[in-house]
Each structure stands twice: as structure tokens, then as C-alpha cells.
Design an enzyme around this catalytic site. Structure first.
Site, PDB file in Angstrom:
ATOM      1  N   CYS A 153       0.334  -0.920   0.410  1.00  9.94           N
ATOM      2  CA  CYS A 153       0.265   0.377   0.315  1.00  9.94           C
ATOM      3  C   CYS A 153       0.640   1.285   0.127  1.00  9.94           C
ATOM      4  O   CYS A 153       0.127   1.935  -0.529  1.00  9.94           O
ATOM      5  CB  CYS A 153      -1.204  -0.354   1.252  1.00  9.94           C
ATOM      6  SG  CYS A 153      -2.553  -0.857   1.323  1.00  9.94           S
TER       7      CYS A 153
HETATM    8  N1  PCA Z   1      -3.692  -4.133   1.774  1.00 10.80           N
HETATM    9  C1  PCA Z   1      -2.167  -4.141   1.807  1.00 10.80           C
HETATM   10  C2  PCA Z   1      -1.984  -4.847   0.465  1.00 10.80           C
HETATM   11  C3  PCA Z   1      -3.185  -4.393   0.097  1.00 10.80           C
HETATM   12  C4  PCA Z   1      -3.936  -4.264   0.856  1.00 10.80           C
HETATM   13  O1  PCA Z   1      -5.125  -3.433   0.837  1.00 10.80           O
HETATM   14  C5  PCA Z   1      -1.093  -2.843   2.729  1.00 10.80           C
HETATM   15  O2  PCA Z   1      -1.288  -2.872   3.994  1.00 10.80           O
HETATM   16  O3  PCA Z   1       0.224  -2.397   1.737  1.00 10.80           O
END
Ligand code: PCA
EC number: 3.4.19.3
Length: 224
Positions: A153
Site C-alpha cells: 500500500c
Molecule cells: N493492504 C496491503 C496491501 C493490499 C491491501 O489491501 C497493505 O497494507 O500494504
């Protein structure tokens, strides 16, 4: 009539979660539209969505492809934060990958910069103050967050702001959603939000960002 192109992206299934709100919210906004978003004058808003893989290498190139295909003016990236108790408006993206688990390509980058030549961090380009005001009005639990973690993310968020910094007039940022839960309780000490509330939150984010795009105001930005 002026056309405003908004891209909203989210992630596919992730970490055993069957419903990733970051996949469902963009889809619902594209299907349901924004409702009455006030006086937009001579502006037509088109919402485009894209679902991304949980991949350090591929998430950003895929998002960039969508951005360029529609000449996006506004990009709102979203993801799921397991531990979130409400919606989290991300203030800044940091130039760091530090994964505690592998992504879908089995990559586990640790203590590596995303862009070795890039700055340490970027502030969001979303009007967080006015979004928080809408959330309060709509009773949506939300907080400001100072980092979107060090996994995919944050990496997507950083790449997005890195690219945005070279654009003339583009707004972009990142919103983390909590787990989907119709009762609000996910497990011991864990909370979530019903999907409908998360869709309302997504609508507020898009509406306020469009308003800010059309009429920039320094009192809408909140990083302090
Ligand atoms: N959360 C992850 C990656 C995909 C998602 O929905 C994150 O916190 O990096």
C-alpha cells in the site's frame, strides 16, 4: 463542458480476507455514481476503477497505465488496513519498503528505498480537513494516519505521489479502509465497518477532492 477524470483503485484478495473493501468501494462508486455532489457547473465527472495485485513490482505500473489511459485529474488509491478501527486518511507516503511477509510474487523487500533518488516522503494531495468534516457530519469513524505501513500500500502511495509531483494539475492520495463487518466487530479487540459505510466514506473522499480541485483552498489541506 469540462470533463474530470477520477481513477479509484483498490487491491484484490489479500491476506485471507475474502472481501477487501478497497476492491468493493471503488466498484460500488463506479456503479452507483456520486449522487448529488452539489453545484459542479459545467463539469462532467467520470469515475474509472482498477483492481491491483498485491505486488511491489506490478501494482504501480498497472495503476499508471489506467491513469494515462484516461488522462486522470484525480487519483484516489485505497487499501485495507487490518488493524484499522475506522477509515484512515493517510497523510504521507514514505520512501521505504520493509515487508514482514511476501507479496504475491513472493518478494519480501526489507529496508529498501522505493526510489533511491526520491525524497524521504511526500505529503498527500487530498483535502483531508474537508473530508474529515464530511466524515463527522456523516458519522463515519475516521482518523488521520501518518503512514500506510511499509508494504505494498505504502509503495503504491509513494510511487503515485512521486509521479504526481511532476504533473501540472493532478490531485492524488491514499485512503485505508478497515475490515468489512456488518456488526462492527471482527474478532476480539478488532473492529470493522459495514461496507455501506465504507462506500459512503469513499463518496465523501471523491466529492471533497473534486470540490477542492475545482476551487483550491488552503484551509482544506490538513497535514498538521
Ligand atoms: N493492504 C496491503 C496491501 C493490499 C491491501 O489491501 C497493505 O497494507 O500494504
Amino acid at each position: 463542458m469540462k470533463q474530470l477524470n477520477v481513477v479509484i483503485c483498490g487491491f484484490d484478495h489479500y491476506d485471507g480476507v475474502s472481501v477487501n473493501p478497497s476492491y468493493e468501494v471503488p466498484k460500488a462508486l463506479a456503479d452507483q455514481g456520486l449522487g448529488d455532489i452539489g453545484a459542479l457547473g459545467d463539469v462532467n465527472v467520470a469515475i474509472h476503477t482498477v483492481g491491483l495485485p498485491v505486488s511491489f513490482a506490478n501494482a504501480w505500473p498497472l495503476l499508471l497505465e489506467s491513469i494515462e489511459a484516461v488522462h486522470a485529474d484525480i487519483i484516489i488509491a485505497t487499501g485495507l488496513k487490518h488493524a484499522a478501527r475506522g477509515v484512515m486518511l493517510e497523510r504521507c507516503a514514505t520512501n521505504l519498503m520493509d515487508a514482514a511477509k511476501p507479496d504475491i510474487d513472493n518478494m519480501t523487500p526489507t529496508r529498501e528505498p522505493i526510489d533511491p533518488d526520491g525524497p524521504a516522503a511526500y505529503w498527500t494531495r487530498l483535502p483531508l480537513r474537508s473530508i474529515m468534516r464530511d466524515f463527522a457530519r456523516d458519522g463515519i469513524p475516521a482518523t488521520l494516519s501518518s503512514d500506510a505501513g511499509t508494504f505494498v500500500c505504502n509503495s503504491l502511495f509513494y510511487n503515485l505521489l512521486n509521479w504526481t509531483s511532476g504533473q501540472e494539475r493532478v490531485l492524488s492520495g491514499f485512503v485505508s479502509f478497515p475490515q468489512v463487518s456488518e456488526t462492527g466487530v471482527v474478532g476480539v479487540g478488532r473492529r470493522g465497518l459495514p461496507l455501506e459505510r465504507q462506500i459512503d466514506a469513499g463518496r465523501d473522499v471523491v466529492r471533497e477532492t473534486i470540490g477542492y480541485y475545482l476551487k483550491p483552498s488552503s484551509s482544506d489541506i490538513l497535514i498538521d
